[in-house]
Design a protein around this motif. Structure first.
Motif, PDB file in Angstrom:
ATOM      1  N   ILE A  52      45.073   9.005  22.610  1.00  0.00           N
ATOM      2  CA  ILE A  52      45.656   8.681  23.906  1.00  0.00           C
ATOM      3  C   ILE A  52      44.520   8.429  24.883  1.00  0.00           C
ATOM      4  O   ILE A  52      43.571   9.212  24.945  1.00  0.00           O
ATOM      5  CB  ILE A  52      46.537   9.848  24.420  1.00  0.00           C
ATOM      6  N   ALA A  53      44.613   7.358  25.642  1.00  0.00           N
ATOM      7  CA  ALA A  53      43.648   7.078  26.704  1.00  0.00           C
ATOM      8  C   ALA A  53      44.400   7.060  28.026  1.00  0.00           C
ATOM      9  O   ALA A  53      45.441   6.430  28.142  1.00  0.00           O
ATOM     10  CB  ALA A  53      42.952   5.747  26.477  1.00  0.00           C
ATOM     11  N   VAL A  54      43.870   7.777  28.999  1.00  0.00           N
ATOM     12  CA  VAL A  54      44.444   7.768  30.339  1.00  0.00           C
ATOM     13  C   VAL A  54      43.639   6.769  31.161  1.00  0.00           C
ATOM     14  O   VAL A  54      42.445   6.947  31.368  1.00  0.00           O
ATOM     15  CB  VAL A  54      44.409   9.167  30.985  1.00  0.00           C
ATOM     16  N   CYS A  55      44.309   5.708  31.591  1.00  0.00           N
ATOM     17  CA  CYS A  55      43.675   4.625  32.343  1.00  0.00           C
ATOM     18  C   CYS A  55      44.364   4.480  33.694  1.00  0.00           C
ATOM     19  O   CYS A  55      45.523   4.868  33.851  1.00  0.00           O
ATOM     20  CB  CYS A  55      43.792   3.297  31.587  1.00  0.00           C
ATOM     21  N   SER A  56      43.674   3.888  34.644  1.00  0.00           N
ATOM     22  CA  SER A  56      44.259   3.699  35.966  1.00  0.00           C
ATOM     23  C   SER A  56      45.213   2.510  36.009  1.00  0.00           C
ATOM     24  O   SER A  56      46.009   2.389  36.933  1.00  0.00           O
ATOM     25  CB  SER A  56      43.167   3.528  37.019  1.00  0.00           C
ATOM     26  N   ASN A  57      45.148   1.635  35.005  1.00  0.00           N
ATOM     27  CA  ASN A  57      45.993   0.446  34.975  1.00  0.00           C
ATOM     28  C   ASN A  57      46.372   0.171  33.526  1.00  0.00           C
ATOM     29  O   ASN A  57      45.502  -0.097  32.696  1.00  0.00           O
ATOM     30  CB  ASN A  57      45.224  -0.726  35.579  1.00  0.00           C
ATOM     31  N   GLY A  58      47.629   0.223  33.224  1.00  0.00           N
ATOM     32  CA  GLY A  58      48.078   0.004  31.856  1.00  0.00           C
ATOM     33  C   GLY A  58      47.973  -1.432  31.389  1.00  0.00           C
ATOM     34  O   GLY A  58      48.036  -1.706  30.189  1.00  0.00           O
ATOM     35  N   THR A  61      41.965  -4.674  31.708  1.00  0.00           N
ATOM     36  CA  THR A  61      41.037  -4.992  30.625  1.00  0.00           C
ATOM     37  C   THR A  61      40.697  -3.764  29.794  1.00  0.00           C
ATOM     38  O   THR A  61      40.702  -3.815  28.560  1.00  0.00           O
ATOM     39  CB  THR A  61      39.740  -5.590  31.215  1.00  0.00           C
ATOM     40  N   LEU A  62      40.409  -2.651  30.458  1.00  0.00           N
ATOM     41  CA  LEU A  62      40.045  -1.435  29.730  1.00  0.00           C
ATOM     42  C   LEU A  62      41.195  -0.960  28.858  1.00  0.00           C
ATOM     43  O   LEU A  62      41.004  -0.625  27.683  1.00  0.00           O
ATOM     44  CB  LEU A  62      39.625  -0.337  30.710  1.00  0.00           C
ATOM     45  N   ALA A  63      42.405  -0.920  29.404  1.00  0.00           N
ATOM     46  CA  ALA A  63      43.567  -0.494  28.627  1.00  0.00           C
ATOM     47  C   ALA A  63      43.771  -1.392  27.409  1.00  0.00           C
ATOM     48  O   ALA A  63      44.075  -0.909  26.317  1.00  0.00           O
ATOM     49  CB  ALA A  63      44.815  -0.473  29.505  1.00  0.00           C
ATOM     50  N   ALA A  64      43.574  -2.683  27.580  1.00  0.00           N
ATOM     51  CA  ALA A  64      43.725  -3.613  26.453  1.00  0.00           C
ATOM     52  C   ALA A  64      42.691  -3.337  25.362  1.00  0.00           C
ATOM     53  O   ALA A  64      43.015  -3.338  24.170  1.00  0.00           O
ATOM     54  CB  ALA A  64      43.616  -5.056  26.944  1.00  0.00           C
ATOM     55  N   MET A  65      41.449  -3.087  25.776  1.00  0.00           N
ATOM     56  CA  MET A  65      40.398  -2.778  24.797  1.00  0.00           C
ATOM     57  C   MET A  65      40.710  -1.493  24.029  1.00  0.00           C
ATOM     58  O   MET A  65      40.560  -1.438  22.810  1.00  0.00           O
ATOM     59  CB  MET A  65      39.051  -2.623  25.502  1.00  0.00           C
TER      60      MET A  65
END
Length: 192
Positions: A52-58, A61-65
């Protein structure tokens, strides 16, 4: 000892990065790839039951990676609420699965190796060592492994301290020199 298949790895990747400047530090290049992918790849090598990764925007770019590396994305839309909000969201997502413990890692710690993560799992015991933390010889810190029985306490933490209160009684696993360094400023990338 706990098998990697019985844990959920939670990668906290939603910080504001105020000290880094205007750029997103987790996307800043380090050794020809975005900073956050270093920690994510070590987690993938560990082969936990879930990621699980907690990201600021689902949708960013980071969430997609991270999704491309097999991470489920939990969104912390309010990164100003501090590390504890991200931790609470990640642990809540972990609690929905059957895994027995959660390994909490920070996306701005790119030098932690898979061998160190395996050492945390090897030291874990639900009775005698329900919290296992990394140490530089002075401080207990992430990455840290928490028994499922502690999930409610982790979700209740507030501010920027995250699970620090639970780390005071943690079993410690020493890391090699520099392995626990984190990236806070652009100069930190150039030094490593």
């Amino acid at each position: 000892m706990i098998d990697a298949a019985n844990i959920t790895a939670v990668l906290l990747a939603a910080g504001q990065s105020r000290r880094f400047g205007a750029d997103d530090k987790l996307l800043a290049p380090l050794a020809d790839e975005p900073l956050a992918l270093h920690a994510a790849r070590r987690i993938a090598e560990l082969a936990p039951g879930r990621r699980i990764a907690v990201c600021s925007n689902g949708d960013g770019t980071l969430a997609a990676m991270l999704s491309g590396l097999g991470f489920d994305i939990a969104v912390n839309a309010d990164a100003t609420s501090g590390l504890s909000q991200s931790l609470a969201l990640g642990i809540a997502a972990a609690a929905r699965g059957p895994e027995l413990a959660a390994l909490v890692c920070l996306a701005d710690m790119p030098f932690v190796g898979t061998r160190h993560l395996q050492s945390l799992l090897a030291r874990f015991d639900p009775v005698s060592a329900p919290v296992v933390a990394s140490s530089d010889g002075e401080t207990a810190m992430p990455p840290a492994l928490f028994d499922r029985a502690l999930f409610d306490r982790l979700r209740a933490s507030e501010g920027d301290r995250g699970g620090k209160a639970l780390l005071s009684d943690a079993a410690l696993v020493m890391a090699s020199a520099g392995e626990l360094a984190d990236i806070d400023r652009p100069d930190d990338l150039r030094r490593n």
